[in-house]
Write a protein that holds these residues in place. Structure first.
Motif, short mmCIF file in Angstrom:
data_model
loop_
_atom_site.label_atom_id
_atom_site.label_comp_id
_atom_site.label_asym_id
_atom_site.label_seq_id
_atom_site.Cartn_x
_atom_site.Cartn_y
_atom_site.Cartn_z
N UNK A 1 70.44 -63.76 121.33
CA UNK A 1 71.63 -64.17 122.06
C UNK A 1 72.19 -62.98 122.83
N UNK A 2 72.45 -63.18 124.11
CA UNK A 2 73.05 -62.11 124.91
C UNK A 2 74.53 -62.01 124.55
N UNK A 3 74.97 -60.78 124.19
CA UNK A 3 76.34 -60.56 123.78
C UNK A 3 77.17 -59.84 124.83
N UNK A 4 76.54 -59.40 125.90
CA UNK A 4 77.23 -58.67 126.95
C UNK A 4 77.12 -57.17 126.76
N UNK A 5 77.38 -56.42 127.82
CA UNK A 5 77.34 -54.95 127.81
C UNK A 5 75.99 -54.44 127.31
N UNK A 6 74.94 -55.17 127.61
CA UNK A 6 73.60 -54.72 127.25
C UNK A 6 73.17 -55.03 125.85
N UNK A 7 74.00 -55.69 125.06
CA UNK A 7 73.69 -55.91 123.65
C UNK A 7 73.22 -57.35 123.39
N UNK A 8 72.40 -57.47 122.37
CA UNK A 8 71.92 -58.78 121.93
C UNK A 8 72.22 -58.93 120.44
N UNK A 9 72.37 -60.18 120.01
CA UNK A 9 72.49 -60.52 118.59
C UNK A 9 71.25 -61.31 118.23
N UNK A 10 70.57 -60.89 117.18
CA UNK A 10 69.31 -61.56 116.82
C UNK A 10 68.97 -61.30 115.36
N UNK A 11 68.01 -62.08 114.89
CA UNK A 11 67.44 -61.88 113.55
C UNK A 11 66.05 -61.30 113.74
N UNK A 12 65.84 -60.13 113.19
CA UNK A 12 64.54 -59.47 113.36
C UNK A 12 64.16 -58.70 112.11
N UNK A 13 62.90 -58.76 111.77
CA UNK A 13 62.43 -58.03 110.60
C UNK A 13 62.50 -56.53 110.81
N UNK A 14 62.51 -56.09 112.07
CA UNK A 14 62.58 -54.66 112.36
C UNK A 14 63.86 -54.04 111.80
N UNK A 15 64.97 -54.79 111.88
CA UNK A 15 66.22 -54.29 111.32
C UNK A 15 66.53 -54.96 109.97
N UNK A 16 65.63 -55.81 109.50
CA UNK A 16 65.80 -56.42 108.19
C UNK A 16 66.63 -57.68 108.17
N UNK A 17 67.13 -58.11 109.31
CA UNK A 17 67.95 -59.31 109.32
C UNK A 17 68.74 -59.45 110.59
N UNK A 18 69.93 -60.05 110.47
CA UNK A 18 70.76 -60.37 111.63
C UNK A 18 71.68 -59.20 111.96
N UNK A 19 71.70 -58.82 113.22
CA UNK A 19 72.57 -57.75 113.67
C UNK A 19 72.55 -57.67 115.18
N UNK A 20 73.10 -56.60 115.71
CA UNK A 20 73.16 -56.41 117.16
C UNK A 20 72.42 -55.16 117.55
N UNK A 21 71.78 -55.20 118.71
CA UNK A 21 71.02 -54.07 119.22
C UNK A 21 71.29 -53.90 120.70
N UNK A 22 71.14 -52.66 121.18
CA UNK A 22 71.28 -52.36 122.60
C UNK A 22 69.92 -52.58 123.27
#
Length: 338
Positions: free
Chosen positions: A296-317
């Motif tokens: 999900x696009x959150x604005x200002x270049x950030x996304x909200x997603x579920x990914x095994x790379x970060x172990x779960x749900x969070x936000x990334x640039x």
């Protein structure tokens, strides 16, 4: 060289049931059961057109036909299931070691297509076909299920229920009946009191979600949830499950998997800086030549997603300098506005 009959079966599968997640075409050539012997096309499918095509193939190749059109007629008296457990794993095959394809939440209804001992082949509300163990479900006639759907107009919000000397935890979005006085009826007919979390009327639940942007809602209720392939709850969720759940609470029904979500909604042009994207747009990413991730696009270049790379749900640039961010940018193949 491919056998002509095998090639014809493959062609029929591609034409009538091209996606095994959304239909059934399990047909093979086997010895005929009739005393005369010979060979037969046996199996099952959800496509009437496929059955007609198989009959034509049988005539062409001199075969008998024993193909069941699903739903099976033997299920006439109990064609619907309601999830009575907190959630029901939906598996790719009828066995406890099979891969988890998705989940059905408490109170959701499933169309029953076939029964093999204690395993039910079901079609979920999002069109997904999978197997569920009968221990998670109650089955009955369509009128019984319609009555439940008509009464179950409330949603659990990480609710813990207590009654009859036990507790029952429900995931976000589970369907229940909210009675006068705040008592809750679950799909197995039991009555409970809410001891933590909340149970909200469905209309209120949807209205509250629309007051905040989709990515904000996703972080509020699923932030920190562990990644789980096939998951749909705060106890474990995958990328497309997060997108689906976030839009479901807003009254928008989306397909289950990220590649299917690529065809939903309205296309948004790709831009190098995200300037054309709006909060809540769904970004789809490919890996190895196929769409395999949604965010999900959150604005200002950030996304909200579920990914095994970060172990779960969070936000990334998305425009960060990390190798993970670069890999995501390189794999972005579509943006959809739902």
């Amino acid at each position: 060289m491919t056998d002509p009959l095998e090639r014809a079966l493959s062609d029929a599968r591609r034409q009538w049931v091209p996606d095994a997640r959304l239909g059934v075409f399990e047909v093979r050539v086997a010895p005929a059961t009739a005393p005369s012997g010979g060979r037969a096309l046996v199996g099952a499918t959800t496509s009437r057109h496929a059955v007609a095509a198989l009959r034509r193939l049988a005539v062409e190749f001199g075969l008998a036909v024993d193909v069941t059109l699903l739903p099976a007629t033997a299920l006439h008296d109990a064609p619907v299931a309601v999830v009575t457990a907190a959630l029901a794993p939906l598996l790719s095959a009828p066995g406890t070691t099979a891969e988890r394809a998705s989940e059905a939440l408490h109170g959701e209804t499933l169309e029953v297509l076939e029964r093999r001992d204690e395993w039910l082949r079901v079609r979920a509300g999002d069109g997904y076909h999978a197997w569920a163990h009968a221990g998670y479900l109650a089955t009955g006639p369509a009128e019984w299920a319609e009555d439940w759907v008509g009464r179950a107009r409330a949603r659990a919000v990480s609710a813990e229920l207590r009654g009859e000397g036990c507790t029952f935890r429900l995931p976000i979005g589970a369907k229940v009946v909210l009675q006068r006085g705040g008592r809750v009826e679950t799909a197995d007919g039991r009555l409970w009191s809410v001891v933590s979390g909340a149970v909200r009327p469905e209309g209120e639940w949807h209205a509250e979600a629309r007051f905040v942007a989709a990515p904000e809602w996703a972080l509020r209720w699923f932030g920190g949830a562990p990644y789980r392939w096939g998951g749909r709850t705060e106890w474990g969720i995958d990328c497309s499950g997060l997108v689906q759940a976030t839009y479901a609470v807003r009254g928008v029904r989306l397909p289950r998997d990220s590649d299917l979500q690529l065809a939903a909604g309205r296309e948004v042009p790709l831009t190098s800086d995200g300037s054309s994207y709006q909060a809540g747009d769904v970004l789809l990413f490919a890996e190895g030549g196929r769409v395999a991730h949604a965010a999900l696009w959150a604005g200002a270049g950030h996304i909200v997603h579920a990914t095994i790379t970060r172990g779960g749900v969070g936000t990334d640039d998305l425009f960060g300098a990390s190798a993970f961010a670069r890999r995501l940018r390189d794999g972005l193949v579509g943006v959809r506005r739902m």
